[in-house]
Design a protein around this motif. Structure first.
Motif, PDB file in Angstrom:
ATOM      1  N   LYS A   1       4.205  -3.520   7.831  1.00  0.00           N
ATOM      2  CA  LYS A   1       5.219  -3.625   6.765  1.00  0.00           C
ATOM      3  C   LYS A   1       4.519  -3.562   5.401  1.00  0.00           C
ATOM      4  CE  LYS A   1       8.186  -4.682  10.010  1.00  0.00           C
ATOM      5  NZ  LYS A   1       8.721  -3.531  10.722  1.00  0.00           N
ATOM      6  N   GLY A   2       5.273  -3.108   4.380  1.00  0.00           N
ATOM      7  CA  GLY A   2       4.690  -3.063   3.029  1.00  0.00           C
ATOM      8  C   GLY A   2       3.647  -1.974   2.897  1.00  0.00           C
ATOM      9  N   ILE A   3       3.844  -0.899   3.623  1.00  0.00           N
ATOM     10  CA  ILE A   3       2.940   0.258   3.515  1.00  0.00           C
ATOM     11  C   ILE A   3       3.782   1.522   3.682  1.00  0.00           C
ATOM     12  CG2 ILE A   3       2.254  -0.042   5.966  1.00  0.00           C
ATOM     13  CD1 ILE A   3      -0.491   1.234   5.136  1.00  0.00           C
ATOM     14  N   ASN A   4       3.631   2.466   2.724  1.00  0.00           N
ATOM     15  CA  ASN A   4       4.448   3.677   2.731  1.00  0.00           C
ATOM     16  C   ASN A   4       3.566   4.910   2.556  1.00  0.00           C
ATOM     17  OD1 ASN A   4       7.268   2.617   2.847  1.00  0.00           O
ATOM     18  ND2 ASN A   4       6.502   1.497   1.071  1.00  0.00           N
ATOM     19  N   VAL A   5       4.183   6.066   2.816  1.00  0.00           N
ATOM     20  CA  VAL A   5       3.446   7.323   2.722  1.00  0.00           C
ATOM     21  C   VAL A   5       4.128   8.243   1.716  1.00  0.00           C
ATOM     22  CG1 VAL A   5       2.624   9.334   4.031  1.00  0.00           C
ATOM     23  CG2 VAL A   5       2.861   7.115   5.186  1.00  0.00           C
ATOM     24  N   ALA A   6       3.345   8.848   0.821  1.00  0.00           N
ATOM     25  CA  ALA A   6       3.866   9.883  -0.079  1.00  0.00           C
ATOM     26  C   ALA A   6       3.154  11.176   0.280  1.00  0.00           C
ATOM     27  CB  ALA A   6       3.594   9.513  -1.530  1.00  0.00           C
ATOM     28  N   ASP A   7       3.915  12.188   0.747  1.00  0.00           N
ATOM     29  CA  ASP A   7       3.239  13.446   1.095  1.00  0.00           C
ATOM     30  C   ASP A   7       3.260  14.386  -0.104  1.00  0.00           C
ATOM     31  OD1 ASP A   7       5.940  13.699   1.446  1.00  0.00           O
ATOM     32  OD2 ASP A   7       5.838  14.661   3.405  1.00  0.00           O
ATOM     33  N   GLN A   8       2.499  13.974  -1.099  1.00  0.00           N
ATOM     34  CA  GLN A   8       2.393  14.742  -2.348  1.00  0.00           C
ATOM     35  C   GLN A   8       0.953  14.726  -2.823  1.00  0.00           C
ATOM     36  OE1 GLN A   8       5.959  12.676  -4.036  1.00  0.00           O
ATOM     37  NE2 GLN A   8       5.650  14.188  -5.648  1.00  0.00           N
ATOM     38  N   ARG A   9       0.627  15.593  -3.756  1.00  0.00           N
ATOM     39  CA  ARG A   9      -0.689  15.507  -4.372  1.00  0.00           C
ATOM     40  C   ARG A   9      -0.671  14.324  -5.345  1.00  0.00           C
ATOM     41  NH1 ARG A   9      -4.143  19.532  -3.457  1.00  0.00           N
ATOM     42  NH2 ARG A   9      -5.384  18.819  -5.211  1.00  0.00           N
ATOM     43  N   ALA A  10      -1.728  13.559  -5.365  1.00  0.00           N
ATOM     44  CA  ALA A  10      -1.774  12.357  -6.203  1.00  0.00           C
ATOM     45  C   ALA A  10      -1.525  12.681  -7.675  1.00  0.00           C
ATOM     46  CB  ALA A  10      -3.118  11.659  -6.029  1.00  0.00           C
ATOM     47  N   GLU A  11      -2.096  13.808  -8.144  1.00  0.00           N
ATOM     48  CA  GLU A  11      -1.949  14.138  -9.571  1.00  0.00           C
ATOM     49  C   GLU A  11      -0.494  14.431  -9.922  1.00  0.00           C
ATOM     50  OE1 GLU A  11      -3.714  15.712  -7.296  1.00  0.00           O
ATOM     51  OE2 GLU A  11      -3.915  17.853  -7.627  1.00  0.00           O
ATOM     52  N   ASP A  12       0.279  14.891  -8.932  1.00  0.00           N
ATOM     53  CA  ASP A  12       1.697  15.184  -9.192  1.00  0.00           C
ATOM     54  C   ASP A  12       2.537  13.908  -9.298  1.00  0.00           C
ATOM     55  OD1 ASP A  12       0.996  17.817  -9.134  1.00  0.00           O
ATOM     56  OD2 ASP A  12       1.682  18.170  -7.086  1.00  0.00           O
ATOM     57  N   LEU A  13       1.988  12.787  -8.848  1.00  0.00           N
ATOM     58  CA  LEU A  13       2.710  11.500  -8.943  1.00  0.00           C
ATOM     59  C   LEU A  13       2.368  10.746 -10.222  1.00  0.00           C
ATOM     60  CD1 LEU A  13       2.248  10.201  -5.284  1.00  0.00           C
ATOM     61  CD2 LEU A  13       4.413  10.818  -6.362  1.00  0.00           C
ATOM     62  N   SER A  14       1.411  11.298 -10.985  1.00  0.00           N
ATOM     63  CA  SER A  14       0.842  10.593 -12.139  1.00  0.00           C
ATOM     64  C   SER A  14       1.869   9.981 -13.077  1.00  0.00           C
ATOM     65  CB  SER A  14      -0.021  11.540 -12.961  1.00  0.00           C
ATOM     66  OG  SER A  14      -1.246  11.708 -12.321  1.00  0.00           O
ATOM     67  N   PHE A  15       2.884  10.773 -13.463  1.00  0.00           N
ATOM     68  CA  PHE A  15       3.786  10.262 -14.490  1.00  0.00           C
ATOM     69  C   PHE A  15       4.963   9.504 -13.904  1.00  0.00           C
ATOM     70  CE2 PHE A  15       1.002  13.159 -16.617  1.00  0.00           C
ATOM     71  CZ  PHE A  15       0.539  12.319 -17.612  1.00  0.00           C
TER      72      PHE A  15
ATOM     73  N   ILE B   1       0.809  -1.223   0.000  1.00  0.00           N
ATOM     74  CA  ILE B   1       0.000   0.000   0.000  1.00  0.00           C
ATOM     75  C   ILE B   1       0.839   1.269   0.000  1.00  0.00           C
ATOM     76  CG2 ILE B   1      -1.811   1.264   1.257  1.00  0.00           C
ATOM     77  CD1 ILE B   1      -3.079  -1.302   1.910  1.00  0.00           C
ATOM     78  N   LEU B   2       0.423   2.227  -0.845  1.00  0.00           N
ATOM     79  CA  LEU B   2       0.994   3.569  -0.781  1.00  0.00           C
ATOM     80  C   LEU B   2      -0.124   4.521  -0.358  1.00  0.00           C
ATOM     81  CD1 LEU B   2       3.438   5.432  -1.253  1.00  0.00           C
ATOM     82  CD2 LEU B   2       2.548   5.848  -3.545  1.00  0.00           C
ATOM     83  N   LEU B   3       0.098   5.190   0.766  1.00  0.00           N
ATOM     84  CA  LEU B   3      -0.867   6.186   1.244  1.00  0.00           C
ATOM     85  C   LEU B   3      -0.427   7.536   0.678  1.00  0.00           C
ATOM     86  CD1 LEU B   3      -0.832   5.116   5.010  1.00  0.00           C
ATOM     87  CD2 LEU B   3      -2.493   4.396   3.271  1.00  0.00           C
ATOM     88  N   ILE B   4      -1.269   8.132  -0.170  1.00  0.00           N
ATOM     89  CA  ILE B   4      -0.906   9.416  -0.777  1.00  0.00           C
ATOM     90  C   ILE B   4      -1.694  10.506  -0.048  1.00  0.00           C
ATOM     91  CG2 ILE B   4      -0.781  10.733  -2.917  1.00  0.00           C
ATOM     92  CD1 ILE B   4      -0.866   8.078  -4.449  1.00  0.00           C
ATOM     93  N   GLU B   5      -0.979  11.345   0.664  1.00  0.00           N
ATOM     94  CA  GLU B   5      -1.640  12.366   1.485  1.00  0.00           C
ATOM     95  C   GLU B   5      -0.878  13.680   1.348  1.00  0.00           C
ATOM     96  OE1 GLU B   5      -4.546  12.856   3.370  1.00  0.00           O
ATOM     97  OE2 GLU B   5      -3.547  14.788   3.334  1.00  0.00           O
ATOM     98  N   SER B   6      -1.549  14.676   0.739  1.00  0.00           N
ATOM     99  CA  SER B   6      -0.860  15.926   0.418  1.00  0.00           C
ATOM    100  C   SER B   6      -0.614  16.819   1.630  1.00  0.00           C
ATOM    101  CB  SER B   6      -1.659  16.701  -0.640  1.00  0.00           C
ATOM    102  OG  SER B   6      -2.965  16.938  -0.164  1.00  0.00           O
ATOM    103  N   ASN B   7      -1.350  16.600   2.699  1.00  0.00           N
ATOM    104  CA  ASN B   7      -1.167  17.427   3.899  1.00  0.00           C
ATOM    105  C   ASN B   7      -0.016  16.853   4.739  1.00  0.00           C
ATOM    106  OD1 ASN B   7      -1.614  17.942   6.824  1.00  0.00           O
ATOM    107  ND2 ASN B   7      -3.296  19.197   6.071  1.00  0.00           N
ATOM    108  N   ASN B   8       1.052  17.657   4.904  1.00  0.00           N
ATOM    109  CA  ASN B   8       2.258  17.152   5.575  1.00  0.00           C
ATOM    110  C   ASN B   8       2.011  16.656   6.989  1.00  0.00           C
ATOM    111  OD1 ASN B   8       3.527  19.514   3.687  1.00  0.00           O
ATOM    112  ND2 ASN B   8       4.724  17.640   3.783  1.00  0.00           N
ATOM    113  N   LYS B   9       1.181  17.391   7.704  1.00  0.00           N
ATOM    114  CA  LYS B   9       0.906  17.002   9.096  1.00  0.00           C
ATOM    115  C   LYS B   9       0.228  15.637   9.138  1.00  0.00           C
ATOM    116  CE  LYS B   9       0.308  21.189  11.806  1.00  0.00           C
ATOM    117  NZ  LYS B   9      -0.705  21.931  12.561  1.00  0.00           N
ATOM    118  N   LYS B  10      -0.741  15.459   8.253  1.00  0.00           N
ATOM    119  CA  LYS B  10      -1.458  14.173   8.231  1.00  0.00           C
ATOM    120  C   LYS B  10      -0.519  13.059   7.765  1.00  0.00           C
ATOM    121  CE  LYS B  10      -6.071  16.035   7.822  1.00  0.00           C
ATOM    122  NZ  LYS B  10      -7.189  16.359   6.940  1.00  0.00           N
ATOM    123  N   ALA B  11       0.349  13.384   6.814  1.00  0.00           N
ATOM    124  CA  ALA B  11       1.318  12.383   6.348  1.00  0.00           C
ATOM    125  C   ALA B  11       2.237  11.984   7.509  1.00  0.00           C
ATOM    126  CB  ALA B  11       2.123  12.938   5.182  1.00  0.00           C
TER     127      ALA B  11
END
Ligand code: SAM
Length: 233
Positions: free
Chosen positions: A118-132, A95-105
């Protein structure tokens, strides 16, 4: 405070409620309440409500969809719904948790560490910015209570593999949101395959939507957030 009303999980026939899972959920609840004042995570705080309206609600879609070991992106996880709950019940998923709010991340990172997941990570970015960067990486993209249907579909569509599933945990407005799409789903290579209507647990009816990606999405998507929002209802 501990939870006793385990019978509510009987609604999910395909889950197995082990002692380890029960302990993790208790710990999750304790961390959520402990950190809530700091991060403003949820207005639902009574133990019965958190278990039913957050934990159970995050899982009900699995009655209509077979979860095993898929690679999943959860867009806008907030306090970890549904992504962290999925990980607790289906530990073989990635699992990748994509959460743009830094505090929540940051909260999500604390949660993962304290629950020893295990096998779960956090991306503190906007989902659309990870698109490519993460184009066609995930078997499943899932999202609960983040944006109107036309917006959330465009934000996450590139992350999804061809033949992958986009699952939206939606409220009673879902039918109107589908109408307002005006076939934008098909234009992006998505087709609505299934709809699951669930009983009201205090937030109105829950409608879960299951889209399948039948072809690669044109690279004009996602457009800038401002443009997506401007066009939306
Ligand atoms: C209303 S909360 C819902 C949180 C959680 N999914 C739930 O069901 O409780 C929406 C969350 O999505 C995040 N969010 C909104 N737009 C996003 C985007 N484009 N990419 C990543 N996260 C986003 C917000 O920061 C917020 O934490």
């Amino acid at each position: 405070m501990s939870f006793n009303n385990w019978s509510i999980f009987k609604k999910c026939k395909n889950i197995v409620l082990t002692e380890d899972i029960k302990n993790k959920l208790q710990k999750y609840y304790d961390i959520l309440i402990r950190e809530n004042t700091k991060y403003n995570l949820t207005r639902i705080i009574s133990i019965d409500d958190v278990y039913e309206k957050h934990f159970l609600d995050s899982l009900l879609f699995t009655e209509a969809f077979n979860l095993q070991n898929q690679k999943i992106a959860d867009i806008g996880s907030g306090p970890g719904f549904p992504g962290v709950v999925i990980k607790i019940f289906f530990p073989n998923t990635k699992i990748l948790l994509i959460e743009s709010n830094n505090k929540k991340a940051n909260f999500l990172r604390t949660l993962i560490k304290e629950l020893d997941l295990k096998g779960i990570n956090v991306a503190d970015q906007r989902a659309e910015d990870l698109s490519f960067q993460l184009k066609e990486t995930f078997d499943i993209v899932i999202s609960r209570a983040v944006a109107y249907l036309d917006i959330i579909l465009e934000i996450g569509v590139q992350l999804l593999k061809i033949e992958g599933h986009y699952i939206l945990l939606k409220g009673p407005r879902a039918e109107q949101e589908i109408i307002d799409l005006k076939n934008k789903d098909l234009k992006m290579g998505l087709k609505l395959e299934n709809k699951q209507t669930l009983e009201d647990t205090g937030f109105g009816i829950r409608i879960n939507l299951f889209y399948k990606k039948f072809q690669s999405t044109a690279s004009i998507y996602p457009r800038s957030y401002a443009q997506i929002k401007k066009e939306s209802k």
